[in-house]
Scaffold this active site. Structure first.
Site, short mmCIF file in Angstrom:
data_model
loop_
_atom_site.label_atom_id
_atom_site.label_comp_id
_atom_site.label_asym_id
_atom_site.label_seq_id
_atom_site.Cartn_x
_atom_site.Cartn_y
_atom_site.Cartn_z
N HIS A 1 48.80 17.54 41.18
CA HIS A 1 47.47 16.91 41.18
C HIS A 1 46.91 16.89 39.76
O HIS A 1 47.47 17.44 38.83
CB HIS A 1 46.52 17.71 42.09
CG HIS A 1 46.84 17.63 43.53
ND1 HIS A 1 46.03 17.01 44.44
CD2 HIS A 1 47.91 18.08 44.23
CE1 HIS A 1 46.56 17.09 45.65
NE2 HIS A 1 47.71 17.74 45.55
N ASN B 1 45.60 15.42 51.42
CA ASN B 1 45.80 16.85 51.21
C ASN B 1 44.87 17.71 52.06
O ASN B 1 44.65 18.89 51.77
CB ASN B 1 45.65 17.20 49.72
CG ASN B 1 46.45 18.42 49.35
OD1 ASN B 1 47.51 18.68 49.94
ND2 ASN B 1 45.97 19.19 48.39
N TYR C 1 38.23 27.65 46.03
CA TYR C 1 37.43 27.49 47.24
C TYR C 1 38.36 27.26 48.43
O TYR C 1 39.48 26.77 48.27
CB TYR C 1 36.47 26.30 47.09
CG TYR C 1 35.43 26.27 48.17
CD1 TYR C 1 34.40 27.22 48.19
CD2 TYR C 1 35.49 25.32 49.19
CE1 TYR C 1 33.46 27.21 49.20
CE2 TYR C 1 34.54 25.30 50.20
CZ TYR C 1 33.52 26.25 50.19
OH TYR C 1 32.60 26.24 51.20
N GLU D 1 47.73 21.67 39.26
CA GLU D 1 46.66 20.80 38.74
C GLU D 1 46.89 20.64 37.25
O GLU D 1 46.76 21.59 36.48
CB GLU D 1 45.27 21.42 38.99
CG GLU D 1 44.89 21.55 40.45
CD GLU D 1 44.28 20.27 41.04
OE1 GLU D 1 44.15 19.28 40.30
OE2 GLU D 1 43.95 20.28 42.23
N ALA E 1 44.84 9.37 45.13
CA ALA E 1 45.11 8.12 44.43
C ALA E 1 44.60 8.07 42.99
O ALA E 1 45.21 7.49 42.12
CB ALA E 1 44.50 6.97 45.23
N ARG E 2 43.45 8.68 42.75
CA ARG E 2 42.82 8.51 41.43
C ARG E 2 43.42 9.41 40.36
O ARG E 2 43.04 9.31 39.19
CB ARG E 2 41.33 8.81 41.55
CG ARG E 2 41.01 10.25 41.94
CD ARG E 2 39.57 10.34 42.39
NE ARG E 2 39.14 11.71 42.65
CZ ARG E 2 37.92 11.99 43.06
NH1 ARG E 2 37.04 11.04 43.29
NH2 ARG E 2 37.57 13.25 43.28
N GLU E 3 44.36 10.28 40.75
CA GLU E 3 44.90 11.26 39.80
C GLU E 3 46.10 10.65 39.08
O GLU E 3 47.25 11.05 39.24
CB GLU E 3 45.23 12.55 40.56
CG GLU E 3 43.96 13.13 41.19
CD GLU E 3 44.19 14.27 42.18
OE1 GLU E 3 45.33 14.74 42.30
OE2 GLU E 3 43.21 14.68 42.82
ZN LIG Z 1 44.14 16.16 44.00
#
Ligand SMILES: [Zn+2]
Length: 432
Positions: free
Chosen positions: A309, A256, A363, A385, A184-186
């Site tokens: 993202h 995700n 990671y 990203e 949500a914050r992206e």
């Molecule tokens: Zn993300």
């Protein structure tokens, strides 16, 4: 007026003046952390759970710093742990609440001067996104089909567009499936899919006629509308808004980490309060089931899936457990074509894209959309990203235009190259 009423009034007014929208992040700091190797990455992810850290960006060992938010009570412990292990760090933001207050004020000033801005030049709300999708579908009925994927947990409509010059009937064309805003914050992600719709439908340029004529598109700009709307109140909200733990203080699932590939095996927390809680079972969320259902409905033709993202400048592919798909060389090639196309147009101050297997590069994770798509047979399944131009989640609107433009070139480049591999796939399917 009596003195005591006056005092109460003064206190109330003062409260209004001093209370900030982002107060829950007051005295939270963000550090740039130099990860040297996998052991450092592992330590950070252990500390993530112990100290309730919020990892804003996974670093790449020896190449790119991680960016980590820590609350005021845990700061000393966090820095001591880094120092104990000889890990270098520097302060990125001293007070996250102050940083977001400033960002909000800058956004307000900018908006006041840009009243004729388009929907993809700002951070549009849920209603505005849906209005745009409906409007484009209405104005271009021969090219665009609006589809209702279903309702979100809180009952919002989740919609996507199908864009095709042949009404999705020509099976010799591959499908490019794009999603944004699972996290949500992206916020900078949704403008890129809206801008892609704009470039394909409203503003097709001569150099892009091939990607419209030879590829069919499925574009889902607001995968997690509940989380997105909530992030306008609690800015760093990442998850959905479902209630599995019967605890209103710990809502939501990390979308995700909720997909059915290696679900809940690594890089997750069983704690429903955690930002990386994978849910009580794979596909517990309507929002992820929507993506799964689209993938399965068009599986024979989806050639490329792109889950977008923010932030970090990465193009990654599966799998999150470090194993590689059979076509890893092709995945790397198409991912590199995308990253390189963006790099060719980026502003000088932005770094270069990094491309690779998500686990090797950063990671281990499990239950990602990228891995699920790859596993069920989508040949090219990626996570992108986007860059932040140094601003983390607070990308200023002037950079939204730049990111939209450069990302579109990457999307078009990956569509062209992935399409060239589809011919082999299509010919094989029609021969058998
Ligand atoms: Zn993300």
């Amino acid at each position: 007026m009596e003195t005591r009423y006056l005092l109460v009034l003064c206190a109330a007014v003062l409260g209004l003046v001093t209370a900030g929208k982002h107060d829950i992040y007051s005295r939270h700091s963000v550090y740039n952390v130099q990860v040297r190797n996998k052991a450092d990455q592992h330590l950070l992810h252990e500390l993530e759970q112990q100290l309730e850290l919020d990892i804003w960006q996974n670093g790449v060992a020896g190449v790119r710093e991680a960016q980590i938010m820590v609350g005021p009570e845990r700061q000393r412990e966090f820095l001591q742990a880094l120092e104990l292990h000889g890990i270098q760090y520097s302060l990125h933001l001293n007070d996250v609440a102050e940083a977001f207050e400033l960002h909000d004020r800058q956004m307000d000033t900018w908006r006041a001067t840009r009243r004729n801005r388009k929907v993809f030049q700002d951070y549009p709300r849920y209603e505005e996104v849906n209005e745009y999708l409906e409007d484009v579908a209405r104005r271009y009925p021969n090219l665009v089909t609006l589809v209702e994927a279903g309702k979100s947990y809180e009952g919002r409509d989740i919609k996507y567009l199908k864009i095709s010059t042949t009404n999705f009937e020509d099976k010799s064309k591959p499908i490019y499936f794009m999603t944004t805003m699972i996290h949500a914050r992206e916020w900078v992600t949704t403008p890129t899919t809206l801008y892609s719709i704009h470039r394909l439908v409203e503003n097709l340029r001569t150099e892009d006629t091939d990607v419209l004529n030879d590829v069919d598109w499925i574009i889902l700009p607001l995968l997690n509308p509940d989380g997105y709307e909530y992030s306008h109140t609690v800015r760093l909200w990442r998850k959905t808004r479902s209630n599995h733990a019967n605890n209103p203080a710990c809502l939501g699932v990390d979308g995700n980490r909720n997909f059915g590939k290696n679900w809940a095996t690594i890089g997750v927390s069983p704690n429903p309060c955690s930002d990386i809680y994978p849910g009580p079972e794979a596909f517990s969320e309507q929002e992820t089931r929507n993506v799964r259902d689209i993938m399965q409905e068009y599986l024979d033709r989806i050639q490329l899936f792109m889950d977008i993202h923010s932030f970090g400048k990465y193009v990654t592919f599966g799998y999150g457990d470090e194993s590689l798909p059979d076509n890893a060389a092709q995945l790397h090639l198409v991912g590199s074509a995308m990253g390189a196309a963006i790099d060719a147009r980026k502003q000088p101050q932005a770094g270069f894209y990094l491309v690779g297997n998500s686990a090797t590069l950063m990671y281990n994770t499990s239950g990602c959309a990228q891995d699920f798509g790859q596993d069920i047979g989508i040949p090219f399944s990626y996570t992108l990203e986007l860059p932040s131009y140094g601003y983390d989640f607070r990308v200023p609107p002037t950079y939204v235009d730049i990111i939209n433009e450069e990302t579109w070139h990457g999307i078009a480049a990956s569509a062209r190259l992935a399409r060239s591999f589809y011919r082999v796939r299509y010919n094989a399917a029609t021969r058998s």
